[in-house]
Scaffold this motif. Structure first.
Motif, PDB file in Angstrom:
ATOM      1  N   ILE A  17       0.836  -1.200   0.000  1.00 30.23           N
ATOM      2  CA  ILE A  17       0.000   0.000   0.000  1.00 30.23           C
ATOM      3  C   ILE A  17       0.873   1.252   0.000  1.00 30.23           C
ATOM      4  O   ILE A  17       0.625   2.217  -0.738  1.00 30.23           O
ATOM      5  CB  ILE A  17      -0.947  -0.011   1.211  1.00 30.23           C
ATOM      6  N   ALA A  18       1.933   1.241   0.824  1.00 29.97           N
ATOM      7  CA  ALA A  18       2.847   2.382   0.859  1.00 29.97           C
ATOM      8  C   ALA A  18       3.549   2.564  -0.483  1.00 29.97           C
ATOM      9  O   ALA A  18       3.758   3.697  -0.951  1.00 29.97           O
ATOM     10  CB  ALA A  18       3.877   2.194   1.976  1.00 29.97           C
ATOM     11  N   LEU A  19       3.914   1.459  -1.112  1.00 28.30           N
ATOM     12  CA  LEU A  19       4.572   1.528  -2.409  1.00 28.30           C
ATOM     13  C   LEU A  19       3.633   2.102  -3.466  1.00 28.30           C
ATOM     14  O   LEU A  19       4.039   2.937  -4.293  1.00 28.30           O
ATOM     15  CB  LEU A  19       5.040   0.129  -2.814  1.00 28.30           C
ATOM     16  N   ARG A  20       2.370   1.697  -3.451  1.00 26.24           N
ATOM     17  CA  ARG A  20       1.397   2.238  -4.396  1.00 26.24           C
ATOM     18  C   ARG A  20       1.155   3.728  -4.143  1.00 26.24           C
ATOM     19  O   ARG A  20       0.969   4.507  -5.088  1.00 26.24           O
ATOM     20  CB  ARG A  20       0.090   1.454  -4.304  1.00 26.24           C
ATOM     21  N   THR A  21       1.189   4.119  -2.886  1.00 32.28           N
ATOM     22  CA  THR A  21       1.056   5.543  -2.561  1.00 32.28           C
ATOM     23  C   THR A  21       2.221   6.336  -3.137  1.00 32.28           C
ATOM     24  O   THR A  21       2.031   7.404  -3.739  1.00 32.28           O
ATOM     25  CB  THR A  21       0.987   5.737  -1.037  1.00 32.28           C
ATOM     26  N   ALA A  22       3.419   5.821  -2.991  1.00 30.06           N
ATOM     27  CA  ALA A  22       4.607   6.497  -3.532  1.00 30.06           C
ATOM     28  C   ALA A  22       4.524   6.611  -5.046  1.00 30.06           C
ATOM     29  O   ALA A  22       4.898   7.643  -5.625  1.00 30.06           O
ATOM     30  CB  ALA A  22       5.869   5.736  -3.124  1.00 30.06           C
ATOM     31  N   ALA A  23       4.043   5.555  -5.706  1.00 31.03           N
ATOM     32  CA  ALA A  23       3.927   5.583  -7.163  1.00 31.03           C
ATOM     33  C   ALA A  23       2.854   6.570  -7.608  1.00 31.03           C
ATOM     34  O   ALA A  23       3.065   7.366  -8.531  1.00 31.03           O
ATOM     35  CB  ALA A  23       3.602   4.181  -7.690  1.00 31.03           C
ATOM     36  N   THR A  24       1.707   6.550  -6.938  1.00 29.85           N
ATOM     37  CA  THR A  24       0.603   7.432  -7.312  1.00 29.85           C
ATOM     38  C   THR A  24       0.983   8.901  -7.158  1.00 29.85           C
ATOM     39  O   THR A  24       0.626   9.740  -7.996  1.00 29.85           O
ATOM     40  CB  THR A  24      -0.638   7.117  -6.449  1.00 29.85           C
ATOM     41  N   LEU A  25       1.735   9.209  -6.103  1.00 25.99           N
ATOM     42  CA  LEU A  25       2.158  10.590  -5.842  1.00 25.99           C
ATOM     43  C   LEU A  25       3.425  10.974  -6.608  1.00 25.99           C
ATOM     44  O   LEU A  25       3.877  12.121  -6.509  1.00 25.99           O
ATOM     45  CB  LEU A  25       2.385  10.784  -4.342  1.00 25.99           C
ATOM     46  N   ARG A  26       4.002  10.023  -7.359  1.00 30.53           N
ATOM     47  CA  ARG A  26       5.221  10.262  -8.158  1.00 30.53           C
ATOM     48  C   ARG A  26       6.366  10.788  -7.285  1.00 30.53           C
ATOM     49  O   ARG A  26       7.114  11.697  -7.669  1.00 30.53           O
ATOM     50  CB  ARG A  26       4.949  11.240  -9.306  1.00 30.53           C
ATOM     51  N   LEU A  27       6.532  10.175  -6.098  1.00 30.64           N
ATOM     52  CA  LEU A  27       7.564  10.641  -5.173  1.00 30.64           C
ATOM     53  C   LEU A  27       8.961  10.500  -5.760  1.00 30.64           C
ATOM     54  O   LEU A  27       9.821  11.368  -5.541  1.00 30.64           O
ATOM     55  CB  LEU A  27       7.466   9.884  -3.846  1.00 30.64           C
ATOM     56  N   ALA A  28       9.214   9.422  -6.488  1.00 30.83           N
ATOM     57  CA  ALA A  28      10.552   9.222  -7.061  1.00 30.83           C
ATOM     58  C   ALA A  28      10.906  10.345  -8.026  1.00 30.83           C
ATOM     59  O   ALA A  28      12.027  10.885  -8.001  1.00 30.83           O
ATOM     60  CB  ALA A  28      10.624   7.867  -7.768  1.00 30.83           C
ATOM     61  N   ASP A  29       9.959  10.724  -8.872  1.00 34.27           N
ATOM     62  CA  ASP A  29      10.228  11.800  -9.838  1.00 34.27           C
ATOM     63  C   ASP A  29      10.445  13.132  -9.137  1.00 34.27           C
ATOM     64  O   ASP A  29      11.330  13.910  -9.531  1.00 34.27           O
ATOM     65  CB  ASP A  29       9.060  11.914 -10.822  1.00 34.27           C
ATOM     66  N   HIS A  30       9.676  13.418  -8.093  1.00 30.92           N
ATOM     67  CA  HIS A  30       9.842  14.674  -7.377  1.00 30.92           C
ATOM     68  C   HIS A  30      11.166  14.726  -6.627  1.00 30.92           C
ATOM     69  O   HIS A  30      11.833  15.767  -6.588  1.00 30.92           O
ATOM     70  CB  HIS A  30       8.678  14.883  -6.407  1.00 30.92           C
ATOM     71  N   ILE A  31      11.567  13.589  -6.036  1.00 31.01           N
ATOM     72  CA  ILE A  31      12.873  13.541  -5.362  1.00 31.01           C
ATOM     73  C   ILE A  31      13.993  13.727  -6.374  1.00 31.01           C
ATOM     74  O   ILE A  31      14.961  14.471  -6.136  1.00 31.01           O
ATOM     75  CB  ILE A  31      13.029  12.215  -4.586  1.00 31.01           C
ATOM     76  N   ALA A  32      13.867  13.082  -7.527  1.00 29.12           N
ATOM     77  CA  ALA A  32      14.880  13.216  -8.581  1.00 29.12           C
ATOM     78  C   ALA A  32      14.989  14.665  -9.059  1.00 29.12           C
ATOM     79  O   ALA A  32      16.056  15.116  -9.483  1.00 29.12           O
ATOM     80  CB  ALA A  32      14.548  12.298  -9.747  1.00 29.12           C
ATOM     81  N   ALA A  33      13.888  15.399  -8.983  1.00 26.68           N
ATOM     82  CA  ALA A  33      13.890  16.803  -9.419  1.00 26.68           C
ATOM     83  C   ALA A  33      14.390  17.757  -8.336  1.00 26.68           C
ATOM     84  O   ALA A  33      14.414  18.978  -8.549  1.00 26.68           O
ATOM     85  CB  ALA A  33      12.479  17.207  -9.852  1.00 26.68           C
ATOM     86  N   GLY A  34      14.780  17.212  -7.169  1.00 25.17           N
ATOM     87  CA  GLY A  34      15.357  18.043  -6.118  1.00 25.17           C
ATOM     88  C   GLY A  34      14.440  18.367  -4.964  1.00 25.17           C
ATOM     89  O   GLY A  34      14.854  19.050  -4.013  1.00 25.17           O
ATOM     90  N   LEU A  82      10.661   3.314 -10.037  1.00 23.34           N
ATOM     91  CA  LEU A  82       9.393   4.018  -9.906  1.00 23.34           C
ATOM     92  C   LEU A  82       9.364   5.323 -10.690  1.00 23.34           C
ATOM     93  O   LEU A  82       8.343   6.019 -10.703  1.00 23.34           O
ATOM     94  CB  LEU A  82       9.108   4.322  -8.430  1.00 23.34           C
ATOM     95  N   LEU A  83      10.454   5.692 -11.335  1.00 24.04           N
ATOM     96  CA  LEU A  83      10.457   6.896 -12.157  1.00 24.04           C
ATOM     97  C   LEU A  83       9.511   6.713 -13.341  1.00 24.04           C
ATOM     98  O   LEU A  83       9.432   5.634 -13.935  1.00 24.04           O
ATOM     99  CB  LEU A  83      11.873   7.195 -12.654  1.00 24.04           C
ATOM    100  N   ASP A  84       8.827   7.768 -13.709  1.00 22.95           N
ATOM    101  CA  ASP A  84       7.831   7.691 -14.774  1.00 22.95           C
ATOM    102  C   ASP A  84       8.409   7.179 -16.089  1.00 22.95           C
ATOM    103  O   ASP A  84       7.746   6.467 -16.835  1.00 22.95           O
ATOM    104  CB  ASP A  84       7.205   9.074 -15.004  1.00 22.95           C
ATOM    105  N   GLY A  85       9.648   7.535 -16.374  1.00 23.14           N
ATOM    106  CA  GLY A  85      10.244   7.137 -17.642  1.00 23.14           C
ATOM    107  C   GLY A  85      10.952   5.802 -17.620  1.00 23.14           C
ATOM    108  O   GLY A  85      11.544   5.401 -18.626  1.00 23.14           O
ATOM    109  N   HIS A  86      10.908   5.090 -16.514  1.00 18.83           N
ATOM    110  CA  HIS A  86      11.622   3.815 -16.440  1.00 18.83           C
ATOM    111  C   HIS A  86      10.979   2.790 -17.372  1.00 18.83           C
ATOM    112  O   HIS A  86       9.748   2.704 -17.463  1.00 18.83           O
ATOM    113  CB  HIS A  86      11.618   3.282 -15.002  1.00 18.83           C
ATOM    114  N   PRO A  87      11.800   2.012 -18.096  1.00 17.77           N
ATOM    115  CA  PRO A  87      11.227   1.074 -19.077  1.00 17.77           C
ATOM    116  C   PRO A  87      10.319   0.007 -18.490  1.00 17.77           C
ATOM    117  O   PRO A  87       9.504  -0.582 -19.202  1.00 17.77           O
ATOM    118  CB  PRO A  87      12.475   0.445 -19.730  1.00 17.77           C
ATOM    119  N   SER A  88      10.423  -0.261 -17.191  1.00 12.97           N
ATOM    120  CA  SER A  88       9.554  -1.274 -16.587  1.00 12.97           C
ATOM    121  C   SER A  88       8.094  -0.836 -16.512  1.00 12.97           C
ATOM    122  O   SER A  88       7.196  -1.668 -16.343  1.00 12.97           O
ATOM    123  CB  SER A  88      10.032  -1.590 -15.164  1.00 12.97           C
ATOM    124  N   LYS A  89       7.835   0.484 -16.600  1.00 11.00           N
ATOM    125  CA  LYS A  89       6.485   1.050 -16.449  1.00 11.00           C
ATOM    126  C   LYS A  89       5.865   0.684 -15.094  1.00 11.00           C
ATOM    127  O   LYS A  89       4.650   0.660 -14.940  1.00 11.00           O
ATOM    128  CB  LYS A  89       5.559   0.579 -17.574  1.00 11.00           C
TER     129      LYS A  89
END
Length: 357
Positions: A17-34, A82-89
């Motif tokens: 559930i926590a992992l799905r929350t992180a994906a839905t909120l795009r936390l990885a992309d926001h962290i990558a953006a600083g 979990l990045l939006d552009g990752h080939p695994s989708k």
């Protein structure tokens, strides 16, 4: 992780559930953006910073994110996926707002499925999975997700069957065309026809055209419960039959048997229940039940539905990606003959209906 700790994690149910929350909120992309603190992230996504920080630390402990200093978060090899552009989708699959999230909702009704023996999907969402998929347009595009999955094994399965001398393959339920593309790239004299619903076939046409292979490809939009293009050397069903109960699997295979001639081969590619990767197989078996009332089958069960459709079992081979390759025939012939080849794809498109190229 010890078996006891793994069991405890599974019982809690919080990690997915926590992992799905992180994906839905795009936390990885926001962290990558600083935006790498709970406060910055909360401001960015409109969230409560305290609760968000607690979720992040829950995921840090499990290796999903890093915390190199207090309240500063970073990506790890896990969260990179979990990045939006990752080939695994993977992010799209986990997004609660997309079809993946709707699929996961059905998995929570396993008790209902156990009691009834049927998929709970329609009782939860109001339509069967495929009806829901046809009209549900919110969130990530399912064909994009389906394509990334197919690409993960398309090249591998082209290496298993002896394709030399085969002139025409009909890929039944072939999705967005990953397998026909891989096959035509490897064998320059081979033609393919793809049968699937119109939106998937349209995506396949775009894919095949971009690859410059459209002259050896025929689009056949339609249902595989209806008559199929006739007389091909090989009919492939890749991860198709496990979506369906036994009665429907017989109906699909019967259409293949009707379209095939005496020298044709019908090839079924999917995980058999006695395969090596039991974690993946048992997971997929329950997923097919919950979404579609389908199932993973043993070789004996697969032979049973094929024989009910008028097909004779040939041989079984395993692939390196965990899929099994099982051949069937309308007669005792074990391989497609070099003569009596299928007619060209332009004739097939006239017989079957519209060619949407």
């Amino acid at each position: 992780m010890t078996p006891e700790a793994e069991f405890s994690e599974a019982v809690s149910g919080l990690a997915p559930i926590a992992l799905r929350t992180a994906a839905t909120l795009r936390l990885a992309d926001h962290i990558a953006a600083g935006h790498n603190t709970a406060t910055l992230l909360a401001d960015r996504i409109g969230a409560d910073s305290d609760v968000l920080g607690r979720v992040l630390r829950f995921l840090v402990v499990r290796g999903v994110f890093g915390e190199p200093e207090p309240d500063v978060f970073a990506l790890t090899p896990l969260s990179v996926t979990l990045l939006d552009g990752h080939p695994s989708k993977l992010c799209a699959w986990l997004d609660e707002g997309g079809i993946g999230g709707r699929m996961d909702t059905a998995t929570r009704a396993l008790t209902v499925a156990v009691r009834t023996g049927r998929s709970p999907y329609a009782s939860i969402h109001g339509d069967t999975f495929y009806q829901d998929l046809a009209k549900y347009r919110s969130g990530p595009d399912f064909n994009t997700l389906r394509q990334s999955h197919s690409e993960s094994f398309a090249d591998e399965i082209t290496a298993v069957f002896p394709w030399e001398g085969v002139q025409h393959v009909v890929d039944v339920g072939g999705g967005t065309g990953a397998f026909p593309e891989a096959l035509m790239r490897r064998y320059s004299g081979l033609h393919t026809t793809l049968v699937d619903l119109p939106d998937a076939v349209a995506a396949a046409v775009r894919r095949i055209t971009a690859a410059g292979l459209e002259k050896r490809f025929t689009a056949a939009p339609g249902s595989f419960f209806h008559p199929l293009p006739s007389g091909a050397d090989v009919y492939t069903l890749i991860n198709v039959l496990h979506n369906w109960n036994d009665d429907d699997a017989v109906r699909i295979l019967r259409r293949c048997a009707e379209a095939a001639d005496r020298n044709s081969t019908v090839v079924v590619v999917e995980r058999l229940i006695d395969g090596a990767d039991q974690r993946a197989i048992t997971t997929m078996d329950l997923r097919m039940l919950l979404l579609l009332s389908g199932k993973e089958r043993s070789l004996t069960q697969l032979r049973g539905v094929a024989e009910a459709a008028g097909l004779v079992h040939g041989q079984r081979s395993a692939t390196a990606v965990g899929l099994d390759w099982v051949t069937f025939h309308t007669s005792g012939t074990q391989q497609p003959a070099a003569d009596n080849r299928a007619r060209g794809p332009s004739v097939l498109s006239q017989e079957f209906g519209s060619d949407i190229r």
